[in-house]
Enzyme design. Structure first.
Site, PDB file in Angstrom:
ATOM      1  N   SER A 146       0.857  -1.058  -0.099  1.00  0.00           N
ATOM      2  CA  SER A 146       0.036  -0.079  -0.124  1.00  0.00           C
ATOM      3  C   SER A 146       0.796   1.293  -0.164  1.00  0.00           C
ATOM      4  CB  SER A 146      -0.894  -0.069   1.166  1.00  0.00           C
ATOM      5  OG  SER A 146      -2.181  -0.978   1.047  1.00  0.00           O
ATOM      6  N   TYR A 149     -10.245   2.406   6.288  1.00  0.00           N
ATOM      7  CA  TYR A 149      -9.472   2.214   5.254  1.00  0.00           C
ATOM      8  C   TYR A 149     -10.219   1.270   4.069  1.00  0.00           C
ATOM      9  CZ  TYR A 149      -4.827   1.124   3.104  1.00  0.00           C
ATOM     10  OH  TYR A 149      -3.442   1.064   2.418  1.00  0.00           O
ATOM     11  N   SER A 150      -9.829   1.739   3.051  1.00  0.00           N
ATOM     12  CA  SER A 150     -10.670   0.645   1.892  1.00  0.00           C
ATOM     13  C   SER A 150      -9.647   0.913   0.642  1.00  0.00           C
ATOM     14  CB  SER A 150     -11.874   1.155   1.486  1.00  0.00           C
ATOM     15  OG  SER A 150     -12.428   0.533   0.468  1.00  0.00           O
ATOM     16  N   ASN A 151      -9.336  -0.157   0.182  1.00  0.00           N
ATOM     17  CA  ASN A 151      -8.459  -0.523  -1.270  1.00  0.00           C
ATOM     18  C   ASN A 151      -9.670   0.173  -2.072  1.00  0.00           C
ATOM     19  OD1 ASN A 151      -5.801  -1.533  -0.266  1.00  0.00           O
ATOM     20  ND2 ASN A 151      -6.857  -3.207   0.355  1.00  0.00           N
ATOM     21  N   ALA A 185     -20.773  -4.312  10.769  1.00  0.00           N
ATOM     22  CA  ALA A 185     -21.156  -3.257  12.030  1.00  0.00           C
ATOM     23  C   ALA A 185     -20.972  -3.915  13.303  1.00  0.00           C
ATOM     24  CB  ALA A 185     -22.337  -2.604  11.855  1.00  0.00           C
ATOM     25  N   THR A 214       2.753   2.761   5.241  1.00  0.00           N
ATOM     26  CA  THR A 214       2.865   1.258   5.505  1.00  0.00           C
ATOM     27  C   THR A 214       2.517   0.548   4.322  1.00  0.00           C
ATOM     28  OG1 THR A 214       1.091   0.776   6.769  1.00  0.00           O
ATOM     29  CG2 THR A 214       3.174   1.319   7.964  1.00  0.00           C
ATOM     30  N   GLY A 215       2.891  -0.660   4.138  1.00  0.00           N
ATOM     31  CA  GLY A 215       2.525  -1.521   3.043  1.00  0.00           C
ATOM     32  C   GLY A 215       2.573  -3.082   3.393  1.00  0.00           C
TER      33      GLY A 215
END
Length: 386
Positions: free
Chosen positions: A83, A189-191, A142, A331-332
């Site tokens: 990422s 967080y969403s790719n 959720a 970071t990745g």
């Protein structure tokens, strides 16, 4: 593909070494070496590190280039940086904003109408992960239970290592799931956000997003060790081998997945790089060589995430690694590697590293927490200790 089997008894060399360019001295250097060893002891096969501080530059490695070997990783070798790709993509998007081709607060749907996106979702929300879109690599419901995305772990992934995914298909996979929350309501967080940004770049420029990254960043900065592989399965140049562990039939299997089709990651995480190239990129970015001052300021303007001490800007994280020690970067993570790219605000101290995974069971909380604590300590030691 090489099958390694159960690895509880696999012996991996934990020698510390590397190539000193201007080796830092004192307590800081000893701390970095110790932290590298702890990363290997926590489940990393090998780690390559680059540290910049007031004493100079040091590159080194610990562990092994592959399981069962005593040969250390090459400090200058290449690796899948995951990422960290997002910071490159965000930089290109902000350059397009500076050229008047994109506006941060315009609806993404204006550029990509084929997806029927909620018109409240803006370019800024994609950059900062506040769109609410389901993460196509897997999310959380959720009630806190997992909500699977693409099959990227375990036997199903191993059996499809070389499958090709199209970016449109990744987005449609995400859109088939309900949104996590109202656009702009909070951070998650969403790719999917960066898959869309890659497509946005392509729509605005008429070329592939990778071409724009190459033209605008890689070539001007001379980042010759960095590539965007697309569907190419190998890692060009010298590199360590990477592994994925998963439980199967009561045993922990460890599979060599060095060669794989990275199209599932695309603009969200496909990049291959070196510690040198990542350092050159981050230095140029934070030093104002890639963005106008006002756009760099917006990139660094951040909001809190659920992680203590962490905030997110536009493709750039702000982390408090220790009291009074703040750094910017990203970071990745892939199935086979964890990478860091961070610099203190003034650029005086920087660290880039990549760890190849070994027998790290992603479904065992204790193992995962020990590994995460080790790589966070490595970053904090280099950035914060004197």
């Amino acid at each position: 593909m090489r099958w390694i089997g159960v690895v509880a008894a696999v012996a991996v060399a934990v020698g510390l070494g590397g190539q000193a360019v201007a080796a830092p001295g004192g307590q800081g250097a000893a701390g970095v070496r110790q932290a590298m060893g702890e990363v290997v002891a926590a489940g990393g096969v090998g780690v390559v590190v680059r540290v910049n501080d007031r004493r100079g530059v040091w590159v080194g490695s610990a562990g092994a280039r592959e399981l069962g070997s005593s040969v250390q990783p090459l400090p200058g070798g290449r690796f899948r940086a995951g990422s960290i790709t997002k910071t490159f993509v965000a930089t290109v998007v902000l350059q397009l904003v500076g050229e008047g081709k994109v506006r941060l607060d315009e609806p993404v749907a204006d550029h990509l109408p084929r997806f029927g996106l909620d018109r409240r979702i803006t370019v800024r929300m994609l950059l900062q992960h506040t769109s609410g879109l389901f993460n196509y690599t897997g999310d959380v419901k959720a009630d806190g239970t997992p909500d699977p995305g693409l099959p990227l772990w375990g036997r199903e992934y191993v059996d499809n290592l070389f499958r090709t995914y199209e970016a449109d298909d990744l987005v449609r996979t995400a859109l088939a799931k309900p949104a996590r929350f109202e656009p702009g309501a909070r951070y998650a967080y969403s790719n999917t956000n960066y898959a869309l940004l890659g497509l946005l770049i392509e729509k605005v420029t008429g070329t592939e997003y990778a071409t724009q990254v190459e033209r605008r960043i890689l070539k001007p900065l001379g980042l010759h060790g960095t590539t965007l592989p697309g569907t190419r399965t190998g890692i060009p140049g010298p590199h360590a081998r990477g592994y994925m562990a998963f439980p199967e039939n009561g045993r922990l299997q460890v599979v060599d997945i060095t060669r794989m089709n990275p199209s599932w990651a695309g603009a969200a995480g496909e990049i291959i790089s070196t510690t040198r190239d990542l350092d050159a990129f981050l230095t140029a970015l934070l030093g104002g060589r890639l963005l106008r001052p006002d756009l760099l300021a917006q990139m660094r303007t951040s909001l809190p995430t659920p992680v203590p001490g962490e905030q997110i800007g536009l493709g750039l994280f702000r982390n408090d690694f220790a009291p009074g020690c703040t750094a910017f970067g990203h970071t990745g993570g892939t199935q086979s590697a964890t990478s860091y790219m961070y610099s203190t605000a003034d650029g005086a101290r920087r660290i880039e590293f990549s760890i190849t995974h070994g027998a790290i069971d992603p479904f065992d909380p204790a193992t995962r927490q020990r590994f995460e604590a080790a790589h966070k300590k490595l970053a904090a030691t280099a950035l914060c200790d004197e």
